[in-house]
Write a protein that holds these residues in place. Structure first.
Motif, short mmCIF file in Angstrom:
data_model
loop_
_atom_site.label_atom_id
_atom_site.label_comp_id
_atom_site.label_asym_id
_atom_site.label_seq_id
_atom_site.Cartn_x
_atom_site.Cartn_y
_atom_site.Cartn_z
N GLU A 24 31.49 28.95 35.87
CA GLU A 24 32.11 30.26 35.77
C GLU A 24 31.14 31.23 35.08
N GLY A 25 31.02 32.42 35.65
CA GLY A 25 30.09 33.41 35.14
C GLY A 25 28.76 33.42 35.85
N ALA A 26 28.48 32.40 36.69
CA ALA A 26 27.23 32.37 37.44
C ALA A 26 27.24 33.46 38.51
N VAL A 77 26.07 34.60 42.23
CA VAL A 77 25.62 34.09 43.52
C VAL A 77 25.63 35.26 44.50
N LEU A 78 25.01 35.03 45.64
CA LEU A 78 25.00 36.04 46.69
C LEU A 78 26.04 35.69 47.75
N MET A 79 26.87 36.66 48.09
CA MET A 79 27.84 36.51 49.15
C MET A 79 27.21 36.97 50.45
N GLU A 80 27.96 36.91 51.54
CA GLU A 80 27.48 37.41 52.82
C GLU A 80 26.93 38.82 52.64
N GLY A 81 25.85 39.11 53.37
CA GLY A 81 25.23 40.42 53.23
C GLY A 81 24.46 40.59 51.95
N ALA A 82 24.18 39.45 51.27
CA ALA A 82 23.39 39.46 50.03
C ALA A 82 24.03 40.28 48.93
N GLN A 83 25.37 40.33 48.89
CA GLN A 83 26.08 41.03 47.82
C GLN A 83 26.23 40.11 46.61
N PRO A 84 25.80 40.54 45.42
CA PRO A 84 25.95 39.69 44.23
C PRO A 84 27.42 39.59 43.82
N ARG A 85 27.85 38.38 43.47
CA ARG A 85 29.22 38.14 43.03
C ARG A 85 29.20 37.16 41.86
N VAL A 86 30.21 37.26 41.01
CA VAL A 86 30.31 36.41 39.82
C VAL A 86 31.38 35.35 40.05
N VAL A 87 31.02 34.10 39.78
CA VAL A 87 31.92 32.98 40.03
C VAL A 87 33.01 32.92 38.96
N ALA A 88 34.25 32.72 39.41
CA ALA A 88 35.39 32.50 38.50
C ALA A 88 36.27 31.42 39.09
N HIS A 89 36.90 30.63 38.23
CA HIS A 89 37.83 29.59 38.67
C HIS A 89 39.25 29.99 38.28
N ARG A 90 40.19 29.70 39.15
CA ARG A 90 41.59 29.97 38.85
C ARG A 90 42.42 28.77 39.29
N LEU A 91 43.22 28.24 38.37
CA LEU A 91 44.04 27.07 38.68
C LEU A 91 45.02 27.41 39.79
N ARG A 92 44.98 26.61 40.83
CA ARG A 92 45.91 26.82 41.95
C ARG A 92 47.13 25.92 41.81
N GLY A 93 46.96 24.73 41.27
CA GLY A 93 48.08 23.83 41.10
C GLY A 93 47.60 22.42 40.85
N MET A 94 48.55 21.50 40.76
CA MET A 94 48.28 20.08 40.54
C MET A 94 48.71 19.32 41.79
N VAL A 95 47.82 18.43 42.28
CA VAL A 95 48.13 17.67 43.49
C VAL A 95 48.33 16.21 43.14
N LEU A 118 36.48 31.64 42.99
CA LEU A 118 36.51 33.05 43.37
C LEU A 118 35.12 33.68 43.27
N LEU A 119 34.88 34.66 44.13
CA LEU A 119 33.67 35.47 44.08
C LEU A 119 34.08 36.86 43.64
N THR A 120 33.95 37.17 42.36
CA THR A 120 34.47 38.41 41.81
C THR A 120 33.39 39.47 41.68
N ASP A 121 33.84 40.72 41.55
CA ASP A 121 32.95 41.85 41.33
C ASP A 121 33.39 42.55 40.05
N PRO A 122 32.63 42.43 38.96
CA PRO A 122 33.04 43.03 37.68
C PRO A 122 33.19 44.55 37.75
N ASP A 123 32.55 45.17 38.73
CA ASP A 123 32.61 46.63 38.83
C ASP A 123 33.79 47.12 39.65
N SER A 124 34.61 46.20 40.14
CA SER A 124 35.76 46.58 40.97
C SER A 124 37.05 46.32 40.22
#
Length: 433
Positions: free
Chosen positions: A209-211, A213-231, A267-273
């Protein structure tokens, strides 16, 4: 090495490869260097010449389990290719065969060249496709089981290349040559590489989390994890699949301890959005908190990564995906797909009548589809019919896309996680060319 011999029908040349555009050898090698590369698993090529003219090219890279044989016609156009993989210690299996036929004036690589391709799996399944107008027209395809007893071939002994000669032109093979006449060698880098299956370059980053990475189109994005549930994993046999088609699903060969595990959105987040929705890079089934030191493709019975071609992977296809255990899934499949076999036509007629009356929601298939839609964002997941267990389902990034799952391992080889890759990071395929 010696000159090309006019007395022998065939000679051969060791090199880094054959450049089909320049019609020249690339980087001639002496026999000792080629032999050393062969023993080290490094790539090299052998070109067989008939009367001084290149007619067969053998590309070898044992580290990638690969040997490819190309034949050239009188105009030095490729007219066939066999893609062998070293699936046994001393035997090669032809996973792919291609043949081209040229009309007058057509060149190697033209889009409209007639082509036939045969693809094989080591379980005996094969398919044949024909494209009379090449990439510009339609194709026909047949498939079925074949007896593959006679299509395996022995791994060649270095220096013995007679096996690769076309049957109609077989003859004695002379010595290795260092002078190639009009096909003089050029010194550019190797003109080929062995097949490179799909691989995601950001798997390590997606675990942090916080790393960035580049998304499609070479857009920089910040990695975040969000718990979806327990399986629930009562057997530890992990399945990822399209949950609308449960009967096509098989578990991975690697298993985990039975238990209940967290599933996270990556998640691939954008801190500026200010948006509260972010694209997913993947979905993570976390088995332990240990650091991941290595990654491998998650495989089902009968899948062999050594047979994959450029950009290929094993995975599932669909607009939705899930993590689920094999045992409760089999029970749920029986509940949802109760109408099978001889009763199928009756079931289809019944569904059609129900649809006209507006009662289609009463059928188990429709009930299951409704449950999937309602349960996608439920932390408790979706309860599997006929069981006390659940699955965690999600919408995939691409409608009707295909998605691999990766296994992350700790230093002791223990499984840390399963990560289903939505293939949204860029670049996703590492190549040298």
């Amino acid at each position: 090495m010696a000159e090309l011999s006019a007395d022998a029908a065939w000679n051969y040349v060791y090199c880094q490869g054959w450049n089909r555009d320049l019609q020249r050898f690339v980087g001639l090698l002496d026999s000792d260097t080629a032999c050393a590369r062969n023993e080290a698993g490094e790539q090299y090529s052998v070109t067989l010449l008939r009367g001084g003219v290149p007619r067969v090219v053998i590309d070898i890279a044992w580290s990638a389990h690969y040997l490819g044989v190309w034949t050239l016609d009188e105009a030095l156009r490729r007219d066939s290719h066999v893609d062998y993989r070293r699936l046994r210690a001393e035997q090669l299996f032809p996973v792919r065969e291609r043949v081209w036929r040229y009309a007058e004036g057509q060149r190697d690589g033209d889009d409209d060249v007639w082509e036939q391709e045969v693809s094989r799996k080591a379980n005996g399944w094969m398919s044949t496709s024909k494209r009379p107008r090449g990439r510009l027209g339609g194709s026909s395809r047949t498939a079925g089981q074949e007896d593959d007893t006679d299509i395996w071939r022995e791994v060649p002994v270095f220096g013995d290349w007679r096996w690769a000669l076309p049957d109609k032109e077989a003859g004695p093979v002379g010595t290795a040559a260092e002078h190639t006449g009009e096909y003089e060698a050029v010194s550019a880098g190797s003109p080929w590489r062995p097949p490179t299956p799909y691989r995601n370059l950001y798997l390590d980053d997606l675990m942090l989390e916080g790393a960035t990475v580049l998304m499609e189109g070479a857009q920089p994005r910040v990695v975040a994890h969000r718990l979806r549930g327990m399986v629930d994993m009562p057997t530890g046999q992990v399945i990822t699949c399209e949950p609308r088609w449960l009967d096509y699903s098989e578990p991975f060969t690697d298993t985990i301890e039975p238990g209940r595990y967290e599933v996270h959105d990556v998640l691939l987040t954008d801190p500026d959005s200010e948006s509260d929705w972010w694209p997913r890079a993947g979905f993570l089934l976390r088995v332990s908190e240990a650091p991941v030191v290595s990654w491998e493709m998650a495989l089902r019975a009968g899948e062999d990564p050594r047979t994959l071609s450029d950009g290929d992977f094993y995975g599932f296809s669909g607009s939705q995906g899930c993590f689920v255990d094999a045992e409760p899934l089999r029970t749920a499949d029986h509940q949802i797909n109760a109408d099978r076999g001889r009763e199928q036509s009756y079931a289809l007629r019944k569904w059609a009548r129900m649809a006209k009356r507006g009662e289609l929601h009463e059928h188990p298939h429709s009930q299951w589809s409704d449950a999937l839609e309602r349960g996608l964002d439920d932390r408790d997941g979706i309860r599997l019919p006929g069981t006390n267990f659940n699955m965690i389902a999600y919408n995939c990034y691409y409608p009707d896309g295909s998605y691999p799952t990766w296994i992350g391992r700790a230093t002791d080889g223990a499984i840390v996680c399963f990560l289903t890759d939505m293939r949204t990071t860029h670049p996703v395929i590492a190549t040298d060319h």
